[in-house]
Design an enzyme around this catalytic site. Structure first.
Site, short mmCIF file in Angstrom:
data_model
loop_
_atom_site.label_atom_id
_atom_site.label_comp_id
_atom_site.label_asym_id
_atom_site.label_seq_id
_atom_site.Cartn_x
_atom_site.Cartn_y
_atom_site.Cartn_z
CG ASP A 46 103.67 99.21 28.19
OD1 ASP A 46 104.98 98.56 28.30
OD2 ASP A 46 103.06 99.41 29.44
C1 GLC Z 1 103.98 99.18 32.32
C2 GLC Z 1 104.95 98.14 31.76
C3 GLC Z 1 104.29 96.88 31.50
C4 GLC Z 1 103.03 96.62 32.23
C5 GLC Z 1 102.00 97.59 32.15
C6 GLC Z 1 100.89 97.46 32.85
O1 GLC Z 1 104.34 100.53 31.99
O2 GLC Z 1 105.75 98.65 30.82
O3 GLC Z 1 105.24 95.89 31.43
O4 GLC Z 1 102.44 95.42 31.65
O5 GLC Z 1 102.51 98.99 32.26
O6 GLC Z 1 101.21 97.65 34.14
#
Ligand code: GLC
Length: 715
Positions: free
Chosen positions: A261
């Site tokens: 993430d």
């Molecule tokens: C965010 C979220 C995740 C998302 C990622 C990219 O922090 O936790 O669900 O896909 O970043 O945007």
């Protein structure tokens, strides 16, 4: 594409760049030599930037075409980049949030919506969607419950499969995209519903409730998995070798791409799990994480770690191979632009067919929770549309390319479908802790009194749920509660439309509300769906997939709980020494599986074909369902099991089957379910999944609250 040969000719620096993902503005800043903004702390060479593997967050075909073209001119290995973004409930044509889509109890409809979203995304240059989010959710304080399909592992697994199939289909079809399930794992169990918080649980609970949806997605061929921010029993998922390598890769045989993430790698230092960035890179690679999102520990340290013998270049090659294999499956080596088309963007995105589907989904996701002879408004000459959310978009927080100006508000919907007198007043602010404004409330009460009926739109703004939107109090604001009481006093024929991204705690206001439904955050076509439901042109069929608490203090609350040794069994009165609160009943206000209709249904004659079975036998469960009302309607007949005695205490009920049926007034149908040993299997204390002989109860009903048990024994 000869991937092995490609890898053989790549340097470690180029491989590490292939394993790095940044947002487009970071790459743009880097090539402009601006390291003060988004590209700060990147500290990687121009050559690494030229070899970058993937980009997140693009939104238009034009930006993807330009970026890919420039990249291919720079990259010595001519490896196309992948483009990824968050498409949670639609790309630009936005359908209801997943917690609403779950309430349709129609995985096939969810699949159809995902396929539509995939096509819009693919035309805008997206190759991978960070979706579906398939975390199990039990705590409505957590803002991200809006992204889930609720509290049941069986239902979540069906939706996980449907969404992966909807997005991916056959990847040779350029209008399909690779799906990336998230957030692996158990992010929904963040303690106290506080986002990013720690997760503590036994392995058998993890496997019984929180892992099944991911396993269903892996079994459906999902191409990518995103690891979660949280720790599980002290270990951050991004560096959790047991979770990512032992369970996901070895036990489940997942050989796709694992991505972190956002900056979750470097958060391992903040968790106190890694010493420094170099330690992060070693731990992440040993856990078999392939792509690092928005941080640079791989780019900074892989080469050094190889030279120190702490990791092998073969480990890096395996990660790069998984990434390149996905690019090959997407056909990017043959056509780096796939379905990207500025022309089709104009004709396909937000087209009438897509909007129609989004409206249908918004109708089916809506749940009627209370109706004291108020709805439908099919015999009125005037309607007052009131509330802070009556004339604003209710698209939801993960709206991707969803545009406010394309959203149909409730007021617009009523104007489109109702030809009587329409009055409007905001009544109060929609802000989180809005204070009462007497003038606004008086104005609203006045038009409520004048109208034949009132549609009162309250609840949460789209941006009050989603990531980093946990709430410590999930009731309505003072201003909204005051508005409801004033409007209902002025006109008893008031229906409350509750926009929300989560179950809300309504105990202190529900007795003042004559009729209540939730369209959740219904997406760009929500206004039309709400109008058709309120006017009776459509009927409600949604059923909750997450329990509504009475009060915030009950969270987390879920139907498939353990009985305890002192269960609180009814809502009549306080019983002293039982599992409850001295200031609140122990049961939810609205149960999992609950939802009303404009017609009524009767479930009767529940029967089983035998009440003793051996381990290799099966039981057939039948029940009759009849529409005893006056108009066509749909309902969901649900089958629950209770394992009365086992080697560990088992939930009071577990959903093990359902059938959504549509019946004309007076029509009756028999629904049939089957139970076998696998239906009864569970993860015991040693995490072996198997059924245990003994007594069971089966329930067939219209929610987790109702139903009479029928006993059977497995010998
Ligand atoms: C965010 C979220 C995740 C998302 C990622 C990219 O922090 O936790 O669900 O896909 O970043 O945007």
């Amino acid at each position: 594409m000869d991937i092995q040969n490609l890898i053989k000719n790549m340097t470690i620096e180029e491989k590490a760049a292939q394993m790095t993902q940044v947002a487009l503005n970071v790459l743009t800043s880097a090539f402009e030599g601006d390291f003060t903004g988004p590209a700060q702390d990147s500290n990687i060479s121009d050559h690494a930037w030229e070899s970058l593997g993937s980009i997140l967050g693009t939104k238009t075909a034009e930006s993807v075409i330009a970026t890919q073209k420039e990249h291919l001119e720079r990259d010595v290995n001519h490896i196309p980049m992948m483009f990824m973004t968050d498409v949670i409930h639609g790309f630009q044509t936005i359908y209801p949030i997943p917690l609403g889509m779950g309430a349709t109890w129609e995985p096939e409809l969810m699949k159809e919506c995902c396929a539509m979203a995939a096509k819009e995304a693919a035309i805008s240059g997206i190759n991978v969607v960070f979706s579906p989010m398939i975390d199990l959710a039990r705590d409505a304080r957590w803002g991200r419950v809006m992204e889930t399909t609720g509290e049941d592992p069986y239902l979540n697994s069906l939706y996980a499969k449907a969404q992966v199939e909807g997005y991916q289909g056959d990847l040779k079809n350029k209008y399909n995209v690779a799906a990336c399930i998230k957030h692996f794992a158990a992010y929904g169990a963040a303690e106290s519903g506080r986002d990013y918080n720690a997760v503590e649980m036994s392995e058998h609970t993890l496997r019984e409730f929180f892992l099944p949806s991911y396993k269903a997605a892996v079994d459906s061929g999902v191409e990518m998995v995103m690891s979660s921010f949280n720790t599980i029993n002290g270990v951050p998922s991004s560096g959790n070798k047991w979770l990512l390598d032992d369970v996901l890769r070895k036990e489940w045989e997942f050989d796709g791409v694992i991505i972190s993430d956002w900056r979750a790698f470097v958060e391992m230092i903040i968790h106190g799990f890694a010493e420094d960035e170099k330690d992060v890179a070693e731990k992440a690679l040993n856990a078999t994480s392939d792509i690092e999102m928005m941080s640079y520990t791989y780019a900074h340290h892989l080469e050094e770690l190889v030279s120190e013998g702490k990791i092998s270049e073969d480990q890096i090659d395996r990660a790069v191979e998984r990434i390149l294999r996905l690019k090959d499956k997407l056909g990017l080596f043959d056509n780096p632009y796939r379905a990207t088309s500025t022309e089709e963007e104009k004709t396909v995105i937000h087209c009438a067919e897509h909007r129609k589907l989004a409206e249908k989904a918004a109708v089916k996701a809506s749940v009627l929770l209370k109706n004291d002879n108020v709805l439908p408004f099919d015999n009125v000459k005037s309607i007052a549309v009131i509330g802070p959310f009556a004339d604003c978009e209710n698209i939801g927080s993960w709206r991707c390319n969803g545009k406010d100006e394309e959203a149909v508000t409730t007021l617009m919907g009523i104007k489109e479908h109702f030809d009587g007198e329409i009055y409007y007043a905001a009544g109060c602010s929609g802000d989180l802790n809005a204070k009462t404004d007497k003038a606004l409330i008086d104005e609203a009460a006045k038009i409520a009194e004048k109208a034949d009926a009132v549609l009162l739109c309250v609840g949460e703004k789209g941006k009050m749920s989603g990531e980093a939107k946990s709430r410590a109090y999930i009731g309505l604001s003072d201003a909204q509660n005051e508005l409801i009481r004033s409007v209902v006093t002025a006109n008893k024929r008031t229906a409350v439309c509750l926009f929300t991204g989560r179950p809300l705690a309504l105990e202190y206001i529900i007795d003042d509300i004559p009729a209540l439904f939730t369209p959740w955050q219904p997406g760009t076509e929500g206004g039309y769906a709400i109008a058709k439901l309120v006017l009776g042109k459509e009927n409600f069929s949604g059923k909750l997939t997450m329990s509504f608490p009475r009060q915030t203090g009950q969270c987390p609350i879920y139907y498939n709980q353990l009985n305890t040794g002192r269960p609180f069994v009814d809502d009549v009165n306080y019983m002293g020494y039982v599992s409850m609160y001295i200031d609140c009943f122990g049961t939810p206000l609205y149960y999992f599986g609950y939802g009303l209709s404009y017609t009524d249904f009767e479930i009767s004659n529940v029967r089983i074909d035998k009440n003793r079975i051996s381990e290799n036998d099966k039981i057939t469960v039948s029940a009759d369902v009849k529409n005893i009302g006056t108009r066509f309607g749909e309902t969901v007949v649900q089958m629950y099991i209770h394992d009365v005695t086992a080697s560990i205490a088992r939930p009071v009920k577990e959903l093990k089957g359902f059938e959504k049926v549509g019946l004309e007034a007076g029509e009756k149908k028999t629904v049939v379910f089957s139970i076998n040993r696998d239906t009864l299997a569970f993860y015991n204390a040693s995490c072996e999944r198997k059924a245990e002989c003994g007594k069971f109860e089966v329930y067939v009903s219209d929610s987790a609250k109702t139903g009479d048990p029928i006993e059977f024994v497995m010998e």
